[in-house]
Scaffold this motif. Structure first.
Motif, PDB file in Angstrom:
ATOM      1  N   VAL A  10       2.473  -1.040  -9.890  1.00 50.60           N
ATOM      2  CA  VAL A  10       2.206   0.239  -9.213  1.00 50.60           C
ATOM      3  C   VAL A  10       1.448   0.155  -8.103  1.00 50.60           C
ATOM      4  O   VAL A  10       1.858   0.774  -7.264  1.00 50.60           O
ATOM      5  CB  VAL A  10       1.200   1.116 -10.447  1.00 50.60           C
ATOM      6  CG1 VAL A  10       0.816   2.450  -9.743  1.00 50.60           C
ATOM      7  CG2 VAL A  10       2.189   1.454 -11.675  1.00 50.60           C
ATOM      8  N   LYS A  11       0.400  -0.872  -8.013  1.00 48.89           N
ATOM      9  CA  LYS A  11      -0.336  -1.040  -6.875  1.00 48.89           C
ATOM     10  C   LYS A  11       0.726  -1.156  -5.549  1.00 48.89           C
ATOM     11  O   LYS A  11       0.524  -1.156  -4.477  1.00 48.89           O
ATOM     12  CB  LYS A  11      -1.382  -1.837  -6.995  1.00 48.89           C
ATOM     13  CG  LYS A  11      -2.436  -1.316  -7.583  1.00 48.89           C
ATOM     14  CD  LYS A  11      -3.719  -2.309  -7.873  1.00 48.89           C
ATOM     15  CE  LYS A  11      -4.679  -1.769  -8.671  1.00 48.89           C
ATOM     16  NZ  LYS A  11      -6.076  -2.507  -8.748  1.00 48.89           N
ATOM     17  N   GLN A  12       1.556  -2.319  -5.794  1.00 45.20           N
ATOM     18  CA  GLN A  12       2.536  -2.653  -4.961  1.00 45.20           C
ATOM     19  C   GLN A  12       3.334  -1.593  -4.126  1.00 45.20           C
ATOM     20  O   GLN A  12       3.448  -1.500  -2.949  1.00 45.20           O
ATOM     21  CB  GLN A  12       3.251  -3.739  -5.315  1.00 45.20           C
ATOM     22  CG  GLN A  12       4.165  -4.238  -4.394  1.00 45.20           C
ATOM     23  CD  GLN A  12       3.432  -5.237  -3.265  1.00 45.20           C
ATOM     24  OE1 GLN A  12       2.631  -5.838  -3.201  1.00 45.20           O
ATOM     25  NE2 GLN A  12       3.717  -4.692  -1.997  1.00 45.20           N
ATOM     26  N   ALA A  13       3.928  -0.594  -5.136  1.00 50.56           N
ATOM     27  CA  ALA A  13       4.483   0.203  -4.785  1.00 50.56           C
ATOM     28  C   ALA A  13       3.914   1.344  -3.913  1.00 50.56           C
ATOM     29  O   ALA A  13       4.314   2.028  -2.739  1.00 50.56           O
ATOM     30  CB  ALA A  13       5.148   1.236  -6.057  1.00 50.56           C
ATOM     31  N   LEU A  14       2.596   1.461  -4.247  1.00 48.21           N
ATOM     32  CA  LEU A  14       1.797   2.396  -3.458  1.00 48.21           C
ATOM     33  C   LEU A  14       1.394   1.813  -2.104  1.00 48.21           C
ATOM     34  O   LEU A  14       1.343   2.444  -1.022  1.00 48.21           O
ATOM     35  CB  LEU A  14       0.465   2.688  -4.210  1.00 48.21           C
ATOM     36  CG  LEU A  14       0.382   3.522  -5.538  1.00 48.21           C
ATOM     37  CD1 LEU A  14      -1.130   3.596  -6.168  1.00 48.21           C
ATOM     38  CD2 LEU A  14       0.694   4.977  -4.970  1.00 48.21           C
ATOM     39  N   ASP A  15       1.277   0.375  -2.161  1.00 45.64           N
ATOM     40  CA  ASP A  15       0.875  -0.338  -0.927  1.00 45.64           C
ATOM     41  C   ASP A  15       2.047  -0.151   0.019  1.00 45.64           C
ATOM     42  O   ASP A  15       2.080   0.061   1.276  1.00 45.64           O
ATOM     43  CB  ASP A  15       0.475  -1.682  -1.057  1.00 45.64           C
ATOM     44  CG  ASP A  15      -0.755  -1.803  -1.876  1.00 45.64           C
ATOM     45  OD1 ASP A  15      -1.633  -1.027  -1.824  1.00 45.64           O
ATOM     46  OD2 ASP A  15      -1.104  -2.967  -2.323  1.00 45.64           O
ATOM     47  N   LYS A 145       9.543  -0.452   4.566  1.00 46.22           N
ATOM     48  CA  LYS A 145      10.334  -0.760   3.530  1.00 46.22           C
ATOM     49  C   LYS A 145      10.218   0.377   2.421  1.00 46.22           C
ATOM     50  O   LYS A 145       9.018   0.990   2.172  1.00 46.22           O
ATOM     51  CB  LYS A 145       9.538  -2.022   2.825  1.00 46.22           C
ATOM     52  CG  LYS A 145      10.196  -2.575   1.803  1.00 46.22           C
ATOM     53  CD  LYS A 145       9.290  -3.479   1.130  1.00 46.22           C
ATOM     54  CE  LYS A 145       9.908  -4.351  -0.046  1.00 46.22           C
ATOM     55  NZ  LYS A 145       9.984  -3.431  -1.370  1.00 46.22           N
ATOM     56  N   GLU A 146      11.233   0.463   1.558  1.00 45.06           N
ATOM     57  CA  GLU A 146      11.196   1.433   0.497  1.00 45.06           C
ATOM     58  C   GLU A 146      10.551   0.895  -0.558  1.00 45.06           C
ATOM     59  O   GLU A 146      10.411  -0.449  -0.664  1.00 45.06           O
ATOM     60  CB  GLU A 146      12.614   1.728  -0.081  1.00 45.06           C
ATOM     61  CG  GLU A 146      13.628   2.487   0.885  1.00 45.06           C
ATOM     62  CD  GLU A 146      13.250   3.942   1.040  1.00 45.06           C
ATOM     63  OE1 GLU A 146      11.993   4.417   0.787  1.00 45.06           O
ATOM     64  OE2 GLU A 146      14.246   4.622   1.723  1.00 45.06           O
ATOM     65  N   ALA A 147       9.732   1.645  -1.138  1.00 46.56           N
ATOM     66  CA  ALA A 147       8.694   1.052  -2.549  1.00 46.56           C
ATOM     67  C   ALA A 147       9.820   0.507  -3.636  1.00 46.56           C
ATOM     68  O   ALA A 147       9.203  -0.403  -4.322  1.00 46.56           O
ATOM     69  CB  ALA A 147       7.885   2.052  -3.061  1.00 46.56           C
ATOM     70  N   CYS A 148      11.148   0.890  -3.540  1.00 49.60           N
ATOM     71  CA  CYS A 148      12.038   0.405  -4.345  1.00 49.60           C
ATOM     72  C   CYS A 148      12.206  -0.881  -4.302  1.00 49.60           C
ATOM     73  O   CYS A 148      12.439  -1.467  -3.247  1.00 49.60           O
ATOM     74  CB  CYS A 148      13.478   1.239  -4.318  1.00 49.60           C
ATOM     75  SG  CYS A 148      14.674   0.334  -5.170  1.00 49.60           S
TER      76      CYS A 148
END
Length: 324
Positions: A10-15, A145-148
């Motif tokens: 989750v944190k990586q997606a937010l970052d 970059k897309e968070a996907c």
């Protein structure tokens, strides 16, 4: 294989999304100003359009613009191809959103909207796209970059489009000097709207519902008025209906614990001669905060006009019942 930590994912997606937003802000396309100038100069409305996830973002942007003083509508490209383009006028500005800028459904309707006379603002990450070529103003929205994890599902790109729409709406608000009272006009329901638009004159008990007695009223009259009006207090007025005091249940109990009850007791003997009072033009929410925020909160208070005339009574219960 080591199990992935959910919080870390989750944190990586937010970052990823935050990084893309910061990059977009730092590289902000100056064409944003041209877009805002077009809308400000236009005598028409703003039409926001897009397909798929961009269409969902377009809907939200149109709602935000409308609620902040800029008349806006969402137009689905497919519906526009089947007659709904009639909603577009020659003085309108169209915000067309598409990351790739190559959506057939979206690009198909743009020549028609231009023939009507509307100005097209393309919001895309691809400055070489057909959407860009069909637009009068192009705002480039680069995406790091897309968070996907596959870099495929619209995530960072839709966040950027959403934030850009919010920023455009905020800029228009400031440039139009859109104020809290204007906001309240468009939000009459809900807690926020009520806090901005309800005044004491809308909430207070007035007329026959207002508890009022003369200064020489006896205990029986006092108790009868308080009981019948059901607010736990009564205003005390002079011959000109000006407020000279307030009697609450507490004032009666306080008097009876310290004094002998005589037949000659009157409202003047029991009343608080210096009660806190409010004006009918005050916002109801502001009064609620004042009543609750005192060192000793009060549950009821009189309302007087600019001449001191007793025009109503307000209770904490009434204010809370309004959903403030």
């Amino acid at each position: 294989m080591k199990e992935k930590d959910t919080i870390s994912i989750v944190k990586q997606a937010l970052d990823d999304e935050i990084s893309s937003l910061v990059h977009f802000r730092d590289q902000l396309d100056p064409s944003v100003k041209d877009c805002i100038d077009l809308i400000l100069k236009s005598s028409g409305k703003v039409i926001v359009t897009g397909v798929g996830k961009s269409g969902d973002i377009a809907k939200k942007i149109s709602h935000t613009l409308s609620s902040t003083g800029t008349s806006a509508y969402f137009l689905h490209p497919t519906d526009a191809s089947h007659g709904d383009s009639g909603i577009v006028g020659p003085d309108d500005v169209v915000l067309a959103i598409g990351k790739s800028g190559e959506s057939e459904e979206l690009n198909y309707i743009l020549p028609t909207l231009r023939k009507i006379g509307a100005k097209i603002v393309g919001i895309t990450a691809n400055n070489k796209s057909k959407l860009a070529a069909l637009s009068d103003v192009v705002i480039i929205t680069p995406v790091l970059k897309e968070a996907c994890p596959l870099d495929l599902a619209p995530t960072s790109s839709t966040t950027i489009a959403l934030v850009l729409g919010d920023a455009i709406a905020v800029a228009l608000m400031e440039l139009k000097n859109f104020q809290a009272n204007d906001f309240a006009l468009y939000h009459p329901a809900g807690r926020l709207g009520k806090r901005l638009s309800l005044y004491l004159s809308d909430v207070m008990r007035k007329g026959e519902r207002n508890a009022s007695i003369s200064v020489d009223a006896n205990l029986e009259t006092i108790l009868k008025e308080i009981t019948e009006k059901g607010i736990g207090a009564t205003g005390v007025v002079d011959s000109e209906s000006k407020l000279i005091g307030l009697i609450t249940d507490y004032d009666i109990r306080k008097y009876l614990t310290k004094n002998t009850l005589l037949p000659t007791v009157t409202a003047k003997d029991m009343m608080n001669a210096k009660p806190s009072s409010f004006r009918p033009e005050e916002k109801a929410y502001d009064v609620l905060i004042k009543m609750e925020g005192r060192e000793r909160p009060i549950s009821v208070a009189p309302v007087v006009d600019e001449t001191g005339r007793f025009v109503g009574m307000i209770s904490l219960h009434d204010l809370l019942q309004k959903g403030l």
